[in-house]
Design an enzyme around this catalytic site. Structure first.
Site, mmCIF file in Angstrom:
data_model
loop_
_atom_site.group_PDB
_atom_site.id
_atom_site.type_symbol
_atom_site.label_atom_id
_atom_site.label_comp_id
_atom_site.label_asym_id
_atom_site.label_seq_id
_atom_site.Cartn_x
_atom_site.Cartn_y
_atom_site.Cartn_z
ATOM 1 N N TYR A 1 -0.448 12.154 13.575
ATOM 2 C CA TYR A 1 0.353 11.123 13.199
ATOM 3 C C TYR A 1 1.152 10.191 13.681
ATOM 4 O O TYR A 1 1.051 8.133 13.553
ATOM 5 C CB TYR A 1 1.448 11.711 12.532
ATOM 6 C CG TYR A 1 2.258 11.055 11.639
ATOM 7 C CD1 TYR A 1 1.991 9.969 10.724
ATOM 8 C CD2 TYR A 1 3.416 10.074 11.806
ATOM 9 C CE1 TYR A 1 2.502 8.811 9.614
ATOM 10 C CE2 TYR A 1 4.752 10.235 10.898
ATOM 11 C CZ TYR A 1 4.073 9.320 10.120
ATOM 12 O OH TYR A 1 5.045 8.092 9.402
ATOM 13 N N SER B 1 6.486 5.169 12.927
ATOM 14 C CA SER B 1 7.265 6.425 12.999
ATOM 15 C C SER B 1 7.269 6.153 14.252
ATOM 16 O O SER B 1 6.192 5.867 15.061
ATOM 17 C CB SER B 1 6.479 7.527 12.473
ATOM 18 O OG SER B 1 6.921 8.554 12.460
ATOM 19 N N THR C 1 0.920 -1.534 0.117
ATOM 20 C CA THR C 1 0.410 0.394 0.179
ATOM 21 C C THR C 1 0.324 1.158 0.397
ATOM 22 O O THR C 1 1.983 1.165 0.376
ATOM 23 C CB THR C 1 -1.211 -0.345 1.313
ATOM 24 O OG1 THR C 1 -0.162 -0.002 2.403
ATOM 25 C CG2 THR C 1 -1.958 -1.597 1.094
ATOM 26 N N GLY C 2 -0.221 2.096 -0.601
ATOM 27 C CA GLY C 2 1.119 3.619 0.063
ATOM 28 C C GLY C 2 2.206 4.118 -1.251
ATOM 29 O O GLY C 2 2.642 4.641 -1.029
ATOM 30 N N ILE D 1 9.180 5.606 0.036
ATOM 31 C CA ILE D 1 9.611 4.275 0.430
ATOM 32 C C ILE D 1 8.528 3.375 -0.790
ATOM 33 O O ILE D 1 9.002 2.388 -0.711
ATOM 34 C CB ILE D 1 9.259 4.504 2.264
ATOM 35 C CG1 ILE D 1 9.774 5.222 2.368
ATOM 36 C CG2 ILE D 1 9.607 2.844 2.496
ATOM 37 C CD1 ILE D 1 9.798 5.699 3.846
ATOM 38 N N GLY D 2 7.803 3.233 -0.323
ATOM 39 C CA GLY D 2 6.674 2.140 -1.351
ATOM 40 C C GLY D 2 6.948 2.517 -2.689
ATOM 41 O O GLY D 2 7.371 0.764 -2.976
#
Length: 264
Positions: A175, A166, A19-20, A27-28
């Site tokens: 986040y 994170s 995903t992403g 990064i994905g």
């Protein structure tokens, strides 16, 4: 009498759902490239409206370009646009990945995120809910869908879940809090899905500059990293690749840092 050897079909490649994967420098995308090179077929999701409202903006044609790269690396691929705030998105993504690639998903890599900086006093309820909907709830629904569909030979550990997290907290409340919930969901999967032959781990890639850092922040982070540089998508991808490999099957239920020793 001699016989002519009959051609044998090539062994099927396992399928990773990532995903992403909305930007070529993300990064994905780095993970997708690494897994494709390691012999995986790759389905990936992206959501252009998110990139469009972020400061870096949408990258026109990114999904098609990434898919072409993966194809050239030998992978069958499926690019799937998906709004992960939608409660039905997880099932639809798995349905499309299976229909287009013809096999069940073996590895689920959660690289998507809602990430808008705000603190305790200035975070809105709407932003807080959106972060948890994308980073926590959607991740749980994707992991649940994976667990409901995954089948493995008895006594084998072939299934993989890897989630990117994170350690942001101050100044990044929604986040960081939603990523903390993601950690717990993924680590629960390491225990609750173990009977299916699935391992689940969390990776913290540390500071990786994919276009969101200011010059001052970039310099400060480099000073705080013993190896004297920032992380790259390739750094994260190498660890994810190992965790998804047969050699990584004994690593389970862990939160791993891949950050060059960066100070907290």
């Amino acid at each position: 009498m001699t016989t002519t050897p009959q051609p044998t079909s090539a062994p099927s490649r396992p399928i990773a759902l990532i995903t992403g994967v909305g930007r070529s420098i993300g990064i994905g995308a780095g993970i997708a490239r690494r897994l494709a090179a390691s012999g995986w077929d790759v389905a990936f999701t992206y959501w252009t409206p998110y990139d469009r409202r972020m400061e870096w903006g949408a990258e026109p044609g990114a999904a098609a370009s990434i898919a072409q790269e993966l194809t050239e690396a030998g992978a069958r691929t499926a690019a799937i646009e998906a709004d992960l705030t939608d409660l039905d998105a997880a099932a639809r993504v798995f349905d499309e990945a299976e229909q287009r690639l013809g096999e069940p998903v073996t590895a689920l890599v959660l690289s998507h995120a809602e990430s808008v900086d705000s603190g305790l006093l200035d975070t809105t309820v709407e932003a807080f809910d959106r972060h948890f909907a994308v980073n926590s709830r959607a991740s749980w629904l994707l992991i649940r869908e994976y667990g409901l569909r995954f089948r493995s030979a008895p006594g084998t550990a072939t299934g993989r879940i890897v989630a990117l997290t994170s350690d942001h907290t101050a100044g990044n409340l929604p986040y960081g809090a939603s990523k903390g919930a993601l950690d717990r969901i993924t680590l629960a999967a390491a225990h609750e899905l173990a009977h299916l032959g699935v391992t689940a781990n969390v990776v913290n890639p540390g500071p990786v500059d994919t276009g969101w850092m200011s010059d001052d922040l970039r310099e400060a982070l480099v000073r705080g990293t013993p190896l004297g540089r920032l992380g790259t998508p390739r750094d994260t991808a190498h660890l994810v690749d190992f965790l998804c490999s047969p050699e990584g099957q004994w690593i389970n239920g862990q939160l791993l840092k891949s950050n060059g020793g960066a100070a907290a």
